[in-house]
Design a protein around this motif. Structure first.
Motif, PDB file in Angstrom:
ATOM      1  N   ARG A 197      18.184 -38.217  -5.022  1.00  0.00           N
ATOM      2  CA  ARG A 197      19.071 -38.803  -4.004  1.00  0.00           C
ATOM      3  C   ARG A 197      19.455 -37.755  -2.961  1.00  0.00           C
ATOM      4  O   ARG A 197      19.495 -38.036  -1.761  1.00  0.00           O
ATOM      5  N   GLN A 198      19.763 -36.561  -3.428  1.00  0.00           N
ATOM      6  CA  GLN A 198      20.141 -35.499  -2.488  1.00  0.00           C
ATOM      7  C   GLN A 198      18.968 -35.126  -1.590  1.00  0.00           C
ATOM      8  O   GLN A 198      19.134 -34.924  -0.379  1.00  0.00           O
TER       9      GLN A 198
ATOM     10  N   CYS B  27      16.641 -36.939  -0.523  1.00  0.00           N
ATOM     11  CA  CYS B  27      16.320 -38.000   0.438  1.00  0.00           C
ATOM     12  C   CYS B  27      17.149 -37.935   1.721  1.00  0.00           C
ATOM     13  O   CYS B  27      16.975 -38.766   2.617  1.00  0.00           O
ATOM     14  N   LYS B  28      18.012 -36.945   1.826  1.00  0.00           N
ATOM     15  CA  LYS B  28      18.805 -36.805   3.050  1.00  0.00           C
ATOM     16  C   LYS B  28      18.000 -36.180   4.184  1.00  0.00           C
ATOM     17  O   LYS B  28      18.454 -36.159   5.327  1.00  0.00           O
ATOM     18  N   THR B  29      16.816 -35.624   3.843  1.00  0.00           N
ATOM     19  CA  THR B  29      15.966 -35.047   4.891  1.00  0.00           C
ATOM     20  C   THR B  29      14.610 -35.751   4.885  1.00  0.00           C
ATOM     21  O   THR B  29      14.197 -36.346   3.878  1.00  0.00           O
TER      22      THR B  29
ATOM     23  N   ARG C 261      12.513 -36.832   1.635  1.00  0.00           N
ATOM     24  CA  ARG C 261      12.154 -38.230   1.363  1.00  0.00           C
ATOM     25  C   ARG C 261      10.670 -38.341   1.026  1.00  0.00           C
ATOM     26  O   ARG C 261      10.281 -39.066   0.112  1.00  0.00           O
TER      27      ARG C 261
END
Length: 763
Positions: free
Chosen positions: A710-711, A713-715, A719
């Protein structure tokens, strides 16, 4: 519309069920077994077909001499029309519907079967002794259904243990069907061979002759030479030659390869391979220059050499070679200037094969693979030599050639082989379509989602989830489910074809392959691989035996697997039996005369609850000794703690053996059936695995620099990395079957989208 015939429908359904089991991946080729069914005086003899990548199915011979007939067929002993006419046989094979002629479709018609031309369909053949092949009648359809269901039942029970023929042991698997309808029961045993003559006994060692070149007879004579091939041309229009190695009696072409005039290195390699299987008594050269170049080395090996440019067997040899050249010519007709554009799957296959052959011939005539190209692809000549020697069965050469055709540039501004070919005025319309499809092919790494053997594969790009249906009859029948294929997918007409670009990657190695690409600076996408296509050559090093990681084999508790037998002296056997009977973790199996030591729960780290249990060991009384069998040193130590605490029990000794040295039990009646999980336990296991998959989304992952998915996927890069990790998650096998990770749901949970149907052109 007529109602489907139930007999024909049952036969077709059984054929598809048999096909889904992919028995050619488990049973050796040309390995017969017997099937006894009610109403048949003699057992039928069967072999599994499909090892060559086509005609998947079963072949049966019948009658009093069924085994002898099967041996003759497998060893090439049926070599005249009279012998073939005398055979009594039947078969079920899966082939494209378009290849089944109208007068052999009666079973399909009766069952109301419908399918596309390129779809696979069951093809049934029945032939009585001295009769002609035909479609089976109703009674024969029932017989074929009963035989195939017997094979399915034996496989379902884990008892289809068919070994390659062993002339010393003289044993064969026998499947027996008893009863009818719902009361039908199938049993298996290992039976003795029927009585055979000395000549028939001698056939057994020859049953593997199609696996590789057979051993060379000591009195064999070979012909070696060159012949001009009128239908095979170099780019300048001149005819190429074929170098050949052939056996005189029986007449057999051992090898034939296109060569340039004066190049004897190819025939030297052909001879070297053929000589690996034995030295002939005499080698006769038909070409003086070839004789002068190669004879000295052969004489040094003790082989008699002769020169005869007008050898009398050349006429027959050229006839044999002419058949092969005629086949090549028929394929080449698709590339003629006036050839019509292919319109069916089969036509595109033939045209693509002809183009592959032509490109191979033209590249050979132009000098073949240069040292510079080989070093660019593999990284070094040493690695190239090692790969060609160690991994020849994975066919690295076609992968290198495809890369050379499509991508290799001798200089940064040089045209590729195919770009040059497109510019030629002589390039025909069909050639142009085939070349453009190759240039536009989509290079990537694909996970094999599913296969329909003999027809197609469903694959998914691990980088962006694009899915393709690839029509490849041979590859779809290989053991590739769940593996990862470096491949080029080209679009021809309405169909996708594959061109392998590297070795198949097992699930355990896919992350190593992707990390290697990153270390080499490759963007992990189809477009990134297209720009750096030479890195596919680096994958071959990962496939070498020296690069394979050591895998630790453990038992269900995570202990190193070491098969251990321990003995304990027992002062009072009756007292020991009473003590064992009081333990809740011991159960006496009367049919085996042994105690089973067990514990609640499944494998270590598995789901809790349910009614699953794990066998820890087995114990058996032999006179005044207790014999314990366990599969790890830890389990032995655990057993000793409580066994030696019992009155009158004293440890004596223990022996260990490697699990790899374990042989099959000698007792043919030893049960091998693996009890499946109960529905409740299976649901618990599935739910636990599913829960683990979703919890992974919030756990630190080393491959993501210890960020959670999840963390990460912030970039944008994160992702992409997470999506790749999810798409390369391996399936999990177990006693309840194979559990497939919820990949699409995990992607959706993170907002990464679902798989999509893709275009075969490169991004």
């Amino acid at each position: 519309m007529a109602r489907p015939d139930p007999v024909a429908s049952a036969l077709i359904q059984t054929a598809f069920e048999l096909h889904r089991r992919k028995l050619w991946l488990e049973v050796p080729s040309d390995s017969p077994f017997m099937v006894r069914v009610p109403g048949e005086e003699h057992p039928l003899v069967a072999t599994i077909m499909g090892h060559a990548g086509d005609d998947y199915g079963l072949l049966f011979t019948s009658g009093e001499r069924a085994l002898q007939d099967m041996m003759k067929m497998a060893s090439g002993g049926i070599n005249n029309p009279e012998a073939a006419h005398a055979l009594a046989l039947s078969s079920c094979s899966m082939i494209p519907l378009s290849k089944i002629v109208a007068n052999m479709r009666s079973v399909l018609t009766a069952a109301g079967f419908q399918g596309r031309r390129e779809s696979i369909a069951p093809f049934f053949v029945f032939k009585e002794s001295h009769g002609d092949p035909r479609a089976p009648r109703k009674s024969e359809q029932r017989l074929m259904t009963a035989c195939m269901r017997a094979v399915i039942a034996a496989h379902e029970a884990g008892e289809l243990r068919v070994d390659a023929p062993d002339p010393k042991r003289k044993r064969i698997l026998e499947i027996t069907v008893e009863g009818e309808g719902d009361a039908r029961r199938t049993t298996t045993r290992t039976a003795k061979w029927p009585k055979l003559s000395a000549e028939e006994e001698a056939m057994w060692p020859a049953l593997d002759r199609y696996a590789e070149i057979g051993p060379t007879p000591k009195d064999a004579e070979w012909l070696v030479g060159l012949v001009t091939a009128p239908s095979v041309h170099a780019p300048n229009g001149s005819a190429l030659a074929l170098s050949f190695v052939a056996q005189r009696e029986p007449r057999e072409m051992l090898s034939a390869e296109p060569v340039k005039a004066g190049d004897f290195s190819t025939v030297a390699e052909q001879l070297e391979i053929a000589l690996d299987y034995g030295h002939p008594k005499l080698i006769v050269f038909t070409n003086p220059k070839m004789h002068a170049a190669l004879a000295p080395n052969l004489i040094a090996q003790g082989i008699h050499i002769d020169l005869d440019p007008e050898h009398p067997d050349m006429v027959g040899l050229l006839e044999l070679m002419g058949t092969e050249l005629a086949e090549n010519a028929s394929h080449a007709a698709w590339l003629a200037p006036d050839a019509a554009m292919p319109s069916t799957l089969e036509e595109w296959k033939q045209a693509d094969f002809a183009m592959t052959m032509r490109l191979s011939e033209e590249s050979l005539a132009a000098g073949g693979l240069s040292k510079r190209a080989i070093e660019r692809y593999f990284g070094s000549m040493d690695l190239a030599d090692e790969v060609m020697e160690e991994l020849d069965d994975l066919q690295p050469l076609p992968c290198v050639l495809e890369w050379m055709y499509v991508d290799y540039r001798a200089k940064s501004k040089s045209a590729t082989f195919l770009e040059k070919r497109l510019k030629k005025r002589s390039t025909t319309p069909v050639e142009r379509a085939l070349i453009e499809a190759r240039i536009d092919a989509r290079l990537s790494i694909y996970r094999v989602v599913s296969t329909q053997p003999g027809e197609c594969l469903e694959v998914e790009d691990v980088f962006d989830g694009a899915r393709f249906t690839v029509h490849d009859a041979a590859l779809s029948g290989c053991d590739v489910d769940g593996t990862f294929l470096p491949a080029r997918i080209q679009r021809l007409g309405k169909w996708n074809f594959s061109l392998l670009a590297g070795p198949p990657i097992p699930p355990i190695a896919i992350q190593y392959a992707l990390m290697l690409f990153e270390e080499l600076g490759v963007e992990l996408s189809a477009a990134g691989l297209q720009r750096s296509s030479h890195v596919m050559g680096a994958l071959w090093e990962l496939a070498l035996p020296r690069s394979r990681p050591d895998i630790e084999i453990t038992n269900s508790d995570g202990d190193e697997l070491v098969l251990t037998t321990a003995t304990f002296q027992v002062a009072d056997a009756s007292a020991l039996v009473r003590a064992l009977g009081k333990r809740k973790d011991m159960k006496y199996e009367e049919n085996e005369g042994a105690w089973v030591w067990w514990r609640k729960g499944g494998p270590m780290g598995g789901p809790a609850g349910g009614d699953e249990h794990t066998v820890v060991g087995r114990m058996e009384m032999m006179d005044d000794r207790l014999v314990l069998e366990v599969d790890s040193a830890e389990r032995l130590e655990h057993a000793r703690i409580w066994l030696e605490a019992l009155p009158g029990v004293r440890f004596e000794r223990a022996t260990q053996r490697d699990w790899k040295d374990e042989e099959s039990p000698l007792d043919d009646e030893l049960p091998v059936r693996q009890e499946p999980l109960s529905p409740e336990a299976q649901r618990d296991a599935d739910e636990w695995l599913r829960k683990q998959a979703f919890e992974w989304l919030d756990q630190p992952v080393p491959a993501l620099r210890n960020r959670t998915p999840r963390q990460a996927c912030k970039t944008k890069d994160g992702r992409r990395a997470v999506a790749i990790l999810i798409r390369t998650m391996p399936d999990v096998g177990g006693s309840g079957g194979t559990w497939v990770p919820p990949r699409e749901e995990l992607l959706k949970e993170l907002g990464l989208g679902n798989s999509r149907t893709g275009s075969a052109s490169a991004e």
